[in-house]
Design a protein around this motif. Structure first.
Motif, PDB file in Angstrom:
ATOM      1  N   GLY A   1      -3.902  -8.784  -0.823  1.00 51.76           N
ATOM      2  CA  GLY A   1      -2.422  -8.933  -0.019  1.00 51.76           C
ATOM      3  C   GLY A   1      -1.778  -7.447  -0.346  1.00 51.76           C
ATOM      4  N   SER A   2      -0.489  -7.690  -0.403  1.00 54.16           N
ATOM      5  CA  SER A   2       0.274  -6.465  -0.658  1.00 54.16           C
ATOM      6  C   SER A   2       0.263  -5.647  -1.848  1.00 54.16           C
ATOM      7  CB  SER A   2       1.877  -6.973  -0.773  1.00 54.16           C
ATOM      8  OG  SER A   2       2.244  -7.400   0.703  1.00 54.16           O
ATOM      9  N   SER A   3      -0.399  -6.406  -2.720  1.00 54.44           N
ATOM     10  CA  SER A   3      -0.948  -5.271  -4.072  1.00 54.44           C
ATOM     11  C   SER A   3      -1.910  -4.315  -4.017  1.00 54.44           C
ATOM     12  CB  SER A   3      -1.318  -6.223  -5.354  1.00 54.44           C
ATOM     13  OG  SER A   3      -2.693  -6.952  -4.803  1.00 54.44           O
TER      14      SER A   3
ATOM     15  N   PHE B   1       8.052   0.982   0.962  1.00 58.47           N
ATOM     16  CA  PHE B   1       7.194   0.501  -0.052  1.00 58.47           C
ATOM     17  C   PHE B   1       7.824  -0.568  -0.957  1.00 58.47           C
ATOM     18  CE2 PHE B   1       5.924   1.679  -4.680  1.00 58.47           C
ATOM     19  CZ  PHE B   1       4.574   1.417  -4.617  1.00 58.47           C
ATOM     20  N   TYR B   2       9.062  -0.370  -1.254  1.00 53.70           N
ATOM     21  CA  TYR B   2      10.105  -0.932  -2.018  1.00 53.70           C
ATOM     22  C   TYR B   2      10.132  -2.556  -1.504  1.00 53.70           C
ATOM     23  CZ  TYR B   2      13.577  -3.143  -4.763  1.00 53.70           C
ATOM     24  OH  TYR B   2      14.701  -3.756  -5.489  1.00 53.70           O
ATOM     25  N   ARG B   3      10.131  -2.583  -0.264  1.00 51.70           N
ATOM     26  CA  ARG B   3      10.333  -3.804   0.630  1.00 51.70           C
ATOM     27  C   ARG B   3       8.850  -4.517   0.870  1.00 51.70           C
ATOM     28  NH1 ARG B   3      15.184  -4.914   4.014  1.00 51.70           N
ATOM     29  NH2 ARG B   3      13.998  -6.899   4.227  1.00 51.70           N
ATOM     30  N   SER B   4       8.011  -3.855   0.550  1.00 46.08           N
ATOM     31  CA  SER B   4       6.613  -4.417   1.042  1.00 46.08           C
ATOM     32  C   SER B   4       6.261  -4.540   2.681  1.00 46.08           C
ATOM     33  CB  SER B   4       6.101  -5.676   0.302  1.00 46.08           C
ATOM     34  OG  SER B   4       4.838  -5.627   0.313  1.00 46.08           O
ATOM     35  N   MET B   5       6.850  -3.497   3.178  1.00 43.64           N
ATOM     36  CA  MET B   5       6.884  -3.652   4.830  1.00 43.64           C
ATOM     37  C   MET B   5       5.507  -3.610   5.352  1.00 43.64           C
ATOM     38  SD  MET B   5      10.266  -1.805   5.990  1.00 43.64           S
ATOM     39  CE  MET B   5      11.829  -2.668   5.750  1.00 43.64           C
ATOM     40  N   ASN B   6       5.043  -4.500   6.194  1.00 41.91           N
ATOM     41  CA  ASN B   6       3.727  -4.485   6.865  1.00 41.91           C
ATOM     42  C   ASN B   6       3.611  -3.358   8.045  1.00 41.91           C
ATOM     43  OD1 ASN B   6       2.570  -6.528   5.057  1.00 41.91           O
ATOM     44  ND2 ASN B   6       3.298  -8.108   6.648  1.00 41.91           N
ATOM     45  N   THR B   7       4.579  -3.494   9.089  1.00 47.56           N
ATOM     46  CA  THR B   7       4.191  -2.687  10.025  1.00 47.56           C
ATOM     47  C   THR B   7       4.174  -1.215   9.709  1.00 47.56           C
ATOM     48  OG1 THR B   7       6.349  -2.847  10.883  1.00 47.56           O
ATOM     49  CG2 THR B   7       4.599  -4.272  11.904  1.00 47.56           C
ATOM     50  N   PRO B   8       5.443  -0.557   8.761  1.00 46.18           N
ATOM     51  CA  PRO B   8       5.391   0.694   8.269  1.00 46.18           C
ATOM     52  C   PRO B   8       3.955   0.946   7.626  1.00 46.18           C
ATOM     53  CG  PRO B   8       7.380  -0.217   7.837  1.00 46.18           C
ATOM     54  CD  PRO B   8       6.664  -1.236   8.191  1.00 46.18           C
ATOM     55  N   THR B   9       3.490   0.162   6.706  1.00 48.31           N
ATOM     56  CA  THR B   9       2.174   0.379   5.978  1.00 48.31           C
ATOM     57  C   THR B   9       0.963   0.559   7.047  1.00 48.31           C
ATOM     58  OG1 THR B   9       2.946  -1.072   4.331  1.00 48.31           O
ATOM     59  CG2 THR B   9       0.732  -0.621   4.338  1.00 48.31           C
TER      60      THR B   9
ATOM     61  N   LEU C   1     -15.113  -2.546   0.626  1.00 52.81           N
ATOM     62  CA  LEU C   1     -14.006  -2.760   1.172  1.00 52.81           C
ATOM     63  C   LEU C   1     -14.607  -2.662   2.838  1.00 52.81           C
ATOM     64  CD1 LEU C   1     -11.558  -0.434  -0.502  1.00 52.81           C
ATOM     65  CD2 LEU C   1     -11.620  -3.012  -0.548  1.00 52.81           C
ATOM     66  N   LYS C   2     -13.768  -3.805   3.637  1.00 57.01           N
ATOM     67  CA  LYS C   2     -14.258  -3.625   5.345  1.00 57.01           C
ATOM     68  C   LYS C   2     -13.568  -2.427   5.641  1.00 57.01           C
ATOM     69  CE  LYS C   2     -13.357  -8.630   5.094  1.00 57.01           C
ATOM     70  NZ  LYS C   2     -12.383  -9.847   5.538  1.00 57.01           N
ATOM     71  N   LYS C   3     -14.403  -1.811   6.731  1.00 56.45           N
ATOM     72  CA  LYS C   3     -13.790  -0.814   7.349  1.00 56.45           C
ATOM     73  C   LYS C   3     -12.855  -1.196   8.717  1.00 56.45           C
ATOM     74  CE  LYS C   3     -17.603   1.957   5.792  1.00 56.45           C
ATOM     75  NZ  LYS C   3     -18.838   2.718   5.870  1.00 56.45           N
ATOM     76  N   GLU C   4     -11.924  -1.727   8.058  1.00 56.10           N
ATOM     77  CA  GLU C   4     -11.093  -2.276   9.143  1.00 56.10           C
ATOM     78  C   GLU C   4      -9.442  -2.079   8.949  1.00 56.10           C
ATOM     79  OE1 GLU C   4     -12.255  -6.270   9.519  1.00 56.10           O
ATOM     80  OE2 GLU C   4     -11.077  -6.943   8.188  1.00 56.10           O
ATOM     81  N   PHE C   5      -8.564  -1.926   9.763  1.00 56.71           N
ATOM     82  CA  PHE C   5      -7.191  -1.608   9.350  1.00 56.71           C
ATOM     83  C   PHE C   5      -6.329  -2.743   8.758  1.00 56.71           C
ATOM     84  CE2 PHE C   5      -7.768   1.906  12.208  1.00 56.71           C
ATOM     85  CZ  PHE C   5      -6.958   2.806  11.492  1.00 56.71           C
ATOM     86  N   GLY C   6      -7.002  -3.912   8.673  1.00 55.25           N
ATOM     87  CA  GLY C   6      -6.321  -5.204   7.902  1.00 55.25           C
ATOM     88  C   GLY C   6      -6.694  -4.989   6.717  1.00 55.25           C
ATOM     89  N   THR C   7      -7.546  -4.068   6.209  1.00 54.85           N
ATOM     90  CA  THR C   7      -7.759  -3.725   4.783  1.00 54.85           C
ATOM     91  C   THR C   7      -6.517  -3.284   4.205  1.00 54.85           C
ATOM     92  OG1 THR C   7     -10.216  -3.516   4.811  1.00 54.85           O
ATOM     93  CG2 THR C   7      -9.212  -2.495   2.952  1.00 54.85           C
ATOM     94  N   MET C   8      -5.757  -2.411   4.952  1.00 52.24           N
ATOM     95  CA  MET C   8      -4.503  -1.848   4.393  1.00 52.24           C
ATOM     96  C   MET C   8      -3.629  -2.920   3.973  1.00 52.24           C
ATOM     97  SD  MET C   8      -3.923   1.431   6.755  1.00 52.24           S
ATOM     98  CE  MET C   8      -5.577   2.148   7.538  1.00 52.24           C
TER      99      MET C   8
END
Length: 189
Positions: free
Chosen positions: A32-34, A83-91, A116-123
């Motif tokens: 997840g966000s970690s 980063f601090y708010r753990s925002m998904n779309t900016p990440t 690790l999967k080679k897909e953007f969901g990994t981020m």
């Protein structure tokens, strides 16, 4: 202990006689966000700054649309706030700018050993990793950018004191993964 790599405690299960499966080293879980500090560390390593602005807008990856609270949508934010708010779309936006392979390489450099999967969901933490992987990553940040290979056994001797096994010294198990300044920025972010 991030400075020595010594595993001070590990709870991998409830009863080894019932199950030898060690959930710390063998269980694969979505981080997840970690996972996000890996992406932001790469951004800072590539000379972006916490004060750089990024626009928060809806993002769709294949059929998946990461969630970001409505009050943050369609606004600008700094990298630090994202980063601090753990925002998904900016990440995701940041990860796309940095490139998927760059993010995956950064993850490996920081201590992820699981595939690790080679897909953007990994981020956003869709690839499964072990708790030991995450311990290596976060220990690297905590140890000023130096990664120390974790060890659970320091020495094995016979009854008469003959050494059968001795762990390598910390210096031989250490590698500078990222700059100390970068580790500081992540831990203080």
């Amino acid at each position: 202990d991030p400075t020595s790599g010594d595993i001070l405690a590990m709870v991998g299960g409830r009863n080894y006689q019932n199950s030898e499966f060690n959930r710390t080293t063998q269980a694969m879980r979505s981080p997840g966000s970690s996972f996000k500090p890996i992406i932001f560390s790469l951004a800072l390593e590539r000379n972006m700054k916490w004060s750089d602005l990024i626009y928060v807008s809806p993002v769709t990856i294949d059929t998946y649309r990461p969630h970001t609270p409505d009050e943050d949508m369609l606004t600008e934010t700094t990298l630090l706030r994202a980063f601090y708010r753990s925002m998904n779309t900016p990440t995701i936006e940041l990860g796309q700018k940095l490139g998927l392979m760059g993010v995956l390489d950064q993850a490996k450099k920081l201590g992820i050993r699981s595939p690790l999967k080679k897909e953007f969901g990994t981020m956003l933490g869709s690839s499964e990793v072990t708790m030991m992987d995450l311990a290596r990553v976060y220990s690297t940040f905590a140890n000023a950018g130096t990664q120390v290979q974790p060890i659970s056994i320091l020495k094995i001797t016979t009854r008469d004191g003959t050494i059968l096994y001795q762990a390598k010294p910390v210096e031989q198990r250490s590698v500078a993964a990222i700059a100390p300044q970068l580790a500081f920025l992540i831990t203080q972010g």
